[in-house]
Design a protein around this motif. Structure first.
Motif, PDB file in Angstrom:
ATOM      1  N   THR A  35       0.826  -1.204   0.000  1.00  2.91           N
ATOM      2  CA  THR A  35       0.000   0.000   0.000  1.00  2.91           C
ATOM      3  C   THR A  35       0.860   1.255   0.000  1.00  2.91           C
ATOM      4  O   THR A  35       0.611   2.198  -0.751  1.00  2.91           O
ATOM      5  CB  THR A  35      -0.939   0.000   1.223  1.00  2.91           C
ATOM      6  N   VAL A  36       1.891   1.267   0.843  1.00  3.32           N
ATOM      7  CA  VAL A  36       2.783   2.431   0.889  1.00  3.32           C
ATOM      8  C   VAL A  36       3.533   2.579  -0.434  1.00  3.32           C
ATOM      9  O   VAL A  36       3.721   3.703  -0.917  1.00  3.32           O
ATOM     10  CB  VAL A  36       3.745   2.334   2.087  1.00  3.32           C
ATOM     11  N   LEU A  37       3.947   1.470  -1.030  1.00  2.00           N
ATOM     12  CA  LEU A  37       4.593   1.553  -2.350  1.00  2.00           C
ATOM     13  C   LEU A  37       3.662   2.178  -3.379  1.00  2.00           C
ATOM     14  O   LEU A  37       4.087   3.005  -4.196  1.00  2.00           O
ATOM     15  CB  LEU A  37       5.019   0.164  -2.821  1.00  2.00           C
ATOM     16  N   LEU A  38       2.401   1.793  -3.357  1.00  2.00           N
ATOM     17  CA  LEU A  38       1.439   2.370  -4.301  1.00  2.00           C
ATOM     18  C   LEU A  38       1.192   3.849  -4.014  1.00  2.00           C
ATOM     19  O   LEU A  38       1.014   4.648  -4.943  1.00  2.00           O
ATOM     20  CB  LEU A  38       0.132   1.571  -4.262  1.00  2.00           C
ATOM     21  N   ILE A  39       1.190   4.225  -2.727  1.00  2.00           N
ATOM     22  CA  ILE A  39       1.068   5.642  -2.379  1.00  2.00           C
ATOM     23  C   ILE A  39       2.274   6.408  -2.899  1.00  2.00           C
ATOM     24  O   ILE A  39       2.141   7.505  -3.461  1.00  2.00           O
ATOM     25  CB  ILE A  39       0.908   5.813  -0.853  1.00  2.00           C
ATOM     26  N   LEU A  40       3.471   5.833  -2.738  1.00  2.00           N
ATOM     27  CA  LEU A  40       4.682   6.475  -3.258  1.00  2.00           C
ATOM     28  C   LEU A  40       4.583   6.685  -4.758  1.00  2.00           C
ATOM     29  O   LEU A  40       4.935   7.743  -5.285  1.00  2.00           O
ATOM     30  CB  LEU A  40       5.914   5.640  -2.925  1.00  2.00           C
ATOM     31  N   ARG A  41       4.113   5.671  -5.476  1.00  2.00           N
ATOM     32  CA  ARG A  41       3.990   5.790  -6.933  1.00  2.00           C
ATOM     33  C   ARG A  41       2.952   6.840  -7.303  1.00  2.00           C
ATOM     34  O   ARG A  41       3.125   7.582  -8.266  1.00  2.00           O
ATOM     35  CB  ARG A  41       3.610   4.441  -7.561  1.00  2.00           C
ATOM     36  N   SER A  42       1.842   6.894  -6.537  1.00  2.00           N
ATOM     37  CA  SER A  42       0.803   7.870  -6.862  1.00  2.00           C
ATOM     38  C   SER A  42       1.264   9.297  -6.604  1.00  2.00           C
ATOM     39  O   SER A  42       0.780  10.231  -7.247  1.00  2.00           O
ATOM     40  CB  SER A  42      -0.468   7.579  -6.066  1.00  2.00           C
ATOM     41  N   LEU A  43       2.201   9.483  -5.679  1.00  2.25           N
ATOM     42  CA  LEU A  43       2.769  10.807  -5.414  1.00  2.25           C
ATOM     43  C   LEU A  43       4.001  11.077  -6.274  1.00  2.25           C
ATOM     44  O   LEU A  43       4.672  12.081  -6.080  1.00  2.25           O
ATOM     45  CB  LEU A  43       3.132  10.947  -3.936  1.00  2.25           C
ATOM     46  N   ASP A  44       4.279  10.173  -7.206  1.00  2.39           N
ATOM     47  CA  ASP A  44       5.412  10.291  -8.128  1.00  2.39           C
ATOM     48  C   ASP A  44       6.745  10.372  -7.386  1.00  2.39           C
ATOM     49  O   ASP A  44       7.603  11.199  -7.698  1.00  2.39           O
ATOM     50  CB  ASP A  44       5.227  11.490  -9.061  1.00  2.39           C
ATOM     51  N   ILE A  45       6.881   9.512  -6.369  1.00  2.00           N
ATOM     52  CA  ILE A  45       8.125   9.417  -5.618  1.00  2.00           C
ATOM     53  C   ILE A  45       8.804   8.119  -6.032  1.00  2.00           C
ATOM     54  O   ILE A  45       8.286   7.035  -5.782  1.00  2.00           O
ATOM     55  CB  ILE A  45       7.871   9.420  -4.096  1.00  2.00           C
ATOM     56  N   SER A  46       9.941   8.248  -6.677  1.00  2.00           N
ATOM     57  CA  SER A  46      10.645   7.042  -7.126  1.00  2.00           C
ATOM     58  C   SER A  46      12.016   6.894  -6.476  1.00  2.00           C
ATOM     59  O   SER A  46      12.643   5.849  -6.581  1.00  2.00           O
ATOM     60  CB  SER A  46      10.779   7.044  -8.649  1.00  2.00           C
ATOM     61  N   LEU A  47      12.477   7.937  -5.821  1.00  2.00           N
ATOM     62  CA  LEU A  47      13.765   7.881  -5.141  1.00  2.00           C
ATOM     63  C   LEU A  47      13.564   7.606  -3.654  1.00  2.00           C
ATOM     64  O   LEU A  47      12.514   7.916  -3.099  1.00  2.00           O
ATOM     65  CB  LEU A  47      14.518   9.204  -5.315  1.00  2.00           C
ATOM     66  N   ASN A  48      14.574   7.040  -3.019  1.00  2.00           N
ATOM     67  CA  ASN A  48      14.570   6.797  -1.581  1.00  2.00           C
ATOM     68  C   ASN A  48      13.409   5.917  -1.120  1.00  2.00           C
ATOM     69  O   ASN A  48      12.880   6.101  -0.029  1.00  2.00           O
ATOM     70  CB  ASN A  48      14.544   8.119  -0.809  1.00  2.00           C
ATOM     71  N   THR A  49      13.034   4.961  -1.933  1.00  2.00           N
ATOM     72  CA  THR A  49      11.914   4.090  -1.594  1.00  2.00           C
ATOM     73  C   THR A  49      12.176   3.298  -0.319  1.00  2.00           C
ATOM     74  O   THR A  49      11.301   3.195   0.540  1.00  2.00           O
ATOM     75  CB  THR A  49      11.631   3.122  -2.767  1.00  2.00           C
ATOM     76  N   TYR A  50      13.379   2.768  -0.174  1.00  2.00           N
ATOM     77  CA  TYR A  50      13.692   1.975   1.012  1.00  2.00           C
ATOM     78  C   TYR A  50      13.626   2.826   2.275  1.00  2.00           C
ATOM     79  O   TYR A  50      13.187   2.343   3.328  1.00  2.00           O
ATOM     80  CB  TYR A  50      15.074   1.325   0.890  1.00  2.00           C
ATOM     81  N   GLU A  51      14.031   4.081   2.175  1.00  2.00           N
ATOM     82  CA  GLU A  51      13.979   4.958   3.340  1.00  2.00           C
ATOM     83  C   GLU A  51      12.543   5.208   3.761  1.00  2.00           C
ATOM     84  O   GLU A  51      12.213   5.161   4.951  1.00  2.00           O
ATOM     85  CB  GLU A  51      14.691   6.289   3.050  1.00  2.00           C
ATOM     86  N   TYR A  52      11.678   5.460   2.790  1.00  2.00           N
ATOM     87  CA  TYR A  52      10.261   5.675   3.109  1.00  2.00           C
ATOM     88  C   TYR A  52       9.637   4.417   3.722  1.00  2.00           C
ATOM     89  O   TYR A  52       8.856   4.510   4.666  1.00  2.00           O
ATOM     90  CB  TYR A  52       9.474   6.082   1.860  1.00  2.00           C
ATOM     91  N   LEU A  53       9.964   3.256   3.180  1.00  4.73           N
ATOM     92  CA  LEU A  53       9.418   2.009   3.727  1.00  4.73           C
ATOM     93  C   LEU A  53       9.937   1.758   5.136  1.00  4.73           C
ATOM     94  O   LEU A  53       9.189   1.299   6.012  1.00  4.73           O
ATOM     95  CB  LEU A  53       9.757   0.835   2.809  1.00  4.73           C
ATOM     96  N   PHE A  54      11.205   2.061   5.382  1.00  8.66           N
ATOM     97  CA  PHE A  54      11.770   1.906   6.722  1.00  8.66           C
ATOM     98  C   PHE A  54      11.070   2.833   7.713  1.00  8.66           C
ATOM     99  O   PHE A  54      10.685   2.417   8.812  1.00  8.66           O
ATOM    100  CB  PHE A  54      13.277   2.183   6.692  1.00  8.66           C
ATOM    101  N   ILE A  55      10.875   4.084   7.314  1.00  9.64           N
ATOM    102  CA  ILE A  55      10.162   5.034   8.182  1.00  9.64           C
ATOM    103  C   ILE A  55       8.751   4.541   8.448  1.00  9.64           C
ATOM    104  O   ILE A  55       8.243   4.637   9.573  1.00  9.64           O
ATOM    105  CB  ILE A  55      10.155   6.443   7.546  1.00  9.64           C
ATOM    106  N   PHE A  56       8.104   3.998   7.418  1.00  6.61           N
ATOM    107  CA  PHE A  56       6.751   3.483   7.606  1.00  6.61           C
ATOM    108  C   PHE A  56       6.720   2.349   8.629  1.00  6.61           C
ATOM    109  O   PHE A  56       5.835   2.309   9.490  1.00  6.61           O
ATOM    110  CB  PHE A  56       6.158   2.992   6.278  1.00  6.61           C
ATOM    111  N   LEU A  57       7.671   1.423   8.543  1.00  6.40           N
ATOM    112  CA  LEU A  57       7.690   0.314   9.492  1.00  6.40           C
ATOM    113  C   LEU A  57       7.922   0.811  10.921  1.00  6.40           C
ATOM    114  O   LEU A  57       7.280   0.324  11.865  1.00  6.40           O
ATOM    115  CB  LEU A  57       8.756  -0.711   9.087  1.00  6.40           C
ATOM    116  N   ILE A  58       8.788   1.781  11.090  1.00  8.30           N
ATOM    117  CA  ILE A  58       9.004   2.364  12.419  1.00  8.30           C
ATOM    118  C   ILE A  58       7.728   3.060  12.889  1.00  8.30           C
ATOM    119  O   ILE A  58       7.318   2.928  14.043  1.00  8.30           O
ATOM    120  CB  ILE A  58      10.196   3.358  12.412  1.00  8.30           C
TER     121      ILE A  58
END
Length: 139
Positions: A49-72
Motif C-alpha cells: 500500500t505504501v509503495l502504491l502511495i509512493l507511486r501515486s505521489l510520483d516518488i521514485s527515489l529513496n523508496t527503502y527509506e520511506y518504507l523503513f520510516i513506515f515500518l518504524i
C-alpha cells in the motif's frame, strides 16, 4: 554490503522469537507459525500500500527509506499515546524525513494518505458488525 548480515539476522531473530514463545507462551505454540505467517502477510500488504502511495505521489527515489520510516511508524502508532496513532505516525514520518534528508511534506502526506485508506477500510467493518448473521445449525 550488509546483505549477509540481514540474511543471518532474520533466521536468528525468528529462532529467538520462537524460543521466547516456547519458554513463556507455550499454550499458543500450535498456532505459532500460522499467526506469524498471517502477520507477515499483513505487513507485506501494508508495505505494498505504501509503495502504491509512493507511486501515486510520483516518488521514485529513496523508496527503502520511506518504507523503513513506515515500518518504524507502524510500531510507534500502536503505543497508546494518541487515539488510533493519529499524530504519532506523522511525527515519525516528519523526523524520519529530516533524518534521511527527504521531503517533509511528502513524508507526512504519505502517512496521512495511509491513515485515510486504513480508516476507510475499517469503516467497511462498521456495516459488517451490525449485520445479524443467521446461525448455522450443524447436525
Amino acid at each position: 554490503p550488509f546483505r549477509w548480515l540481514m540474511l543471518l539476522c532474520v533466521p536468528l531473530g525468528l529462532l529467538i522469537f520462537y524460543l521466547v514463545y516456547v519458554r513463556f507462551f507455550s499454550y499458543v505454540l500450535p498456532i505459532f507459525w500460522k499467526t506469524n505467517l498471517l502477520s507477515a502477510l499483513v505487513q507485506l500488504a501494508q508495505l505494498l500500500t505504501v509503495l502504491l502511495i509512493l507511486r501515486s505521489l510520483d516518488i521514485s527515489l529513496n523508496t527503502y527509506e520511506y518504507l523503513f520510516i513506515f515500518l518504524i511508524s507502524s510500531i510507534v502508532s500502536v503505543i497508546p499515546l494518541t487515539i488510533g496513532g493519529i499524530g504519532s505516525r506523522e511525527l515519525v514520518f516528519l523526523y524520519g524525513a529530516l533524518w534521511f534528508g527527504l521531503e517533509e511534506e511528502r513524508s507526512v502526506a504519505i502517512s496521512m494518505i495511509f491513515f485515510l485508506i486504513t480508516a476507510l477500510v475499517s469503516l467497511s467493518g462498521f456495516w459488517y458488525h451490525f449485520q445479524k448473521p443467521s446461525p448455522e445449525v450443524r447436525k
